[in-house]
Design an enzyme around this catalytic site. Sequence first.
Site, PDB file in Angstrom:
ATOM      1  N   ASP A  13     -29.377  18.411  14.761  1.00 39.02           N
ATOM      2  CA  ASP A  13     -28.429  17.405  14.252  1.00 39.02           C
ATOM      3  C   ASP A  13     -29.077  16.487  13.223  1.00 39.02           C
ATOM      4  OD1 ASP A  13     -26.466  18.314  16.181  1.00 39.02           O
ATOM      5  OD2 ASP A  13     -27.592  17.193  17.681  1.00 39.02           O
ATOM      6  N   GLU A  14     -30.058  17.014  12.473  1.00 41.50           N
ATOM      7  CA  GLU A  14     -30.761  16.171  11.502  1.00 41.50           C
ATOM      8  C   GLU A  14     -30.027  16.063  10.167  1.00 41.50           C
ATOM      9  OE1 GLU A  14     -33.897  18.372  14.001  1.00 41.50           O
ATOM     10  OE2 GLU A  14     -32.198  18.974  12.758  1.00 41.50           O
ATOM     11  N   LYS A  18     -25.796  19.598   5.085  1.00 41.84           N
ATOM     12  CA  LYS A  18     -25.735  19.105   3.708  1.00 41.84           C
ATOM     13  C   LYS A  18     -26.912  19.617   2.884  1.00 41.84           C
ATOM     14  CE  LYS A  18     -26.622  15.125   0.848  1.00 41.84           C
ATOM     15  NZ  LYS A  18     -26.740  13.677   0.674  1.00 41.84           N
ATOM     16  N   HIS A  41     -22.528  23.000  11.933  1.00 37.82           N
ATOM     17  CA  HIS A  41     -22.895  22.183  10.785  1.00 37.82           C
ATOM     18  C   HIS A  41     -21.686  22.020   9.883  1.00 37.82           C
ATOM     19  CE1 HIS A  41     -24.121  26.375  10.132  1.00 37.82           C
ATOM     20  NE2 HIS A  41     -23.746  26.230   8.881  1.00 37.82           N
ATOM     21  N   ARG A 146     -33.934  44.199  27.591  1.00 39.79           N
ATOM     22  CA  ARG A 146     -33.695  45.531  27.025  1.00 39.79           C
ATOM     23  C   ARG A 146     -32.425  46.196  27.552  1.00 39.79           C
ATOM     24  NH1 ARG A 146     -39.732  47.474  28.277  1.00 39.79           N
ATOM     25  NH2 ARG A 146     -39.189  46.234  30.109  1.00 39.79           N
ATOM     26  N   THR A 241     -33.390  25.269  23.775  1.00 42.90           N
ATOM     27  CA  THR A 241     -32.503  26.409  23.558  1.00 42.90           C
ATOM     28  C   THR A 241     -33.245  27.681  23.946  1.00 42.90           C
ATOM     29  OG1 THR A 241     -30.907  27.350  21.988  1.00 42.90           O
ATOM     30  CG2 THR A 241     -33.110  26.824  21.130  1.00 42.90           C
ATOM     31  N   GLY A 304     -18.478  18.104  20.354  1.00 44.08           N
ATOM     32  CA  GLY A 304     -17.927  16.751  20.335  1.00 44.08           C
ATOM     33  C   GLY A 304     -18.669  15.795  21.244  1.00 44.08           C
ATOM     34  N   LYS A 333     -29.916  10.386   6.397  1.00 42.03           N
ATOM     35  CA  LYS A 333     -29.259   9.264   7.075  1.00 42.03           C
ATOM     36  C   LYS A 333     -30.047   7.948   6.993  1.00 42.03           C
ATOM     37  CE  LYS A 333     -25.979  11.514  10.080  1.00 42.03           C
ATOM     38  NZ  LYS A 333     -25.280  11.445  11.367  1.00 42.03           N
ATOM     39  N   SER A 415     -31.744  12.014   1.384  1.00 42.45           N
ATOM     40  CA  SER A 415     -30.281  12.009   1.433  1.00 42.45           C
ATOM     41  C   SER A 415     -29.790  10.607   1.769  1.00 42.45           C
ATOM     42  CB  SER A 415     -29.794  13.004   2.487  1.00 42.45           C
ATOM     43  OG  SER A 415     -28.413  12.862   2.711  1.00 42.45           O
ATOM     44  N   SER A 417     -26.223   9.767   1.761  1.00 39.32           N
ATOM     45  CA  SER A 417     -24.842   9.769   2.251  1.00 39.32           C
ATOM     46  C   SER A 417     -24.477  11.214   2.576  1.00 39.32           C
ATOM     47  CB  SER A 417     -23.872   9.194   1.209  1.00 39.32           C
ATOM     48  OG  SER A 417     -23.330  10.218   0.394  1.00 39.32           O
TER      49      SER A 417
END
Length: 432
Positions: A13-14, A18, A41, A146, A241, A304, A333, A415, A417
């Site tokens: 979520d970095e 974009k 994304h 397998r 994950t 969400g 951000k 970045s 925005s």
Amino acid sequence: MANVVVVGSQWGDEGKGKIVDWLSERADVVVRFQGGHNAGHTLVVDGKVYKLSLLPSGVVRQGKLSIIGNGVVFDPHAFVAEVAKLKAQGVEVTPDRLKIAENTALILSLHRELDGFREDAASNSGTKIGTTRRGIGPAYEDKVGRRAVRVMDLADLETLPLKVDRLLTHHNALRRGLGHGEVTHDAIMAELTSVADEILPYMDRVWKILDDKRRAGERILFEGAQGTLLDIDHGTYPFVTSSNTVAGQAAAGSGVGPGAIGYVLGITKAYTTRVGEGPFPTEQKNEIGEFLGTRGHEFGVVTGRKRRCGWFDAVLVRQAVAVNGIKGIALTKLDVLDGLDEIKVCTGYRLDGEMIDYLPASQGAQARVEPVYETLEGWKGTTAGARSWNDLPAQAVKYVRYIEELIGAPVALLSTSPERDDTILVTDPFQD
């Protein structure tokens, strides 16, 4: 000219969407090399918003070849739905614009169900991981075990029934043990044959395509999902994950040699967020955390779910720089921090009374580390929409320079925005 791997340097979520979109305009080929449809994304192209979770970001741009590599676990029904969603937005995803590796393992309904069964059972015992319940982990288990059904198997209806039987021998034993009914052979065969004709036109020898593209001098962008701290080996295990999310996976997960990778770009948020369970040393369960979450719109694209928020952790990012071989970061951000009187940065940890400069591998030690902060003066001006260093308040520039010093990597892109053009380019990764 360098081929570029984009990885998240935190817990995902970095803001990779974009940056990947920004880079994909310069690339000829965009490759997904791990994960599944669990990592969403958002892309904004010509004023249109596209929300992707499985397809590479290049699909929304004409003239780009997109590839789903063998390191991905592929849900065919999620794929069909995402393609249909894009078509409704005016984007045609055709086999000449998208290729799926023939040896990519499939996610089936029984994987999603098993994921949910386990999470429900773990919730009752207090050992929940916090998965997206989309079957990612169980699909990777079958791949390593397998017994996975792969994309190429959809083209061979003679051997497919035997592979389904082998898969069900394992899964039905698990389901019985968890107190759930068995899945029938006919149900899984119907599930697979119902989508085969929609998947097979995209199937190809991805390793060969990438080798040809590389030899032709085309620019290849490898698009990572999630983040370094969710890596199955290098992350905050077991709250991770089920795949390797680090840059080295780009080679194994797509079929190129490691020598084909020239530049590793680490996407790094100017503060820290995390979704789900697990350690988070700099988490702020207070008004600062609420401020960051509200200002940064910190809710998951796929689920969400509200993200946990905290101060920038230089220890974690410095470790990610080392593990990935990151040459430069894209800092995102920064504008979320506008207006804060003071900003804290974690520069080290205290563990059982001793100072350390790394995240321990032990789950118990990870839970005990205490962040050590340096406090910086905030800025009153705005960084939002800045497109050059001269547009930034002096204290914001100081904050960026301090982060570079702490993590041992320069800022290649900044970045300011969600808009793709609100980006300050310092180093073009493709020109490394």
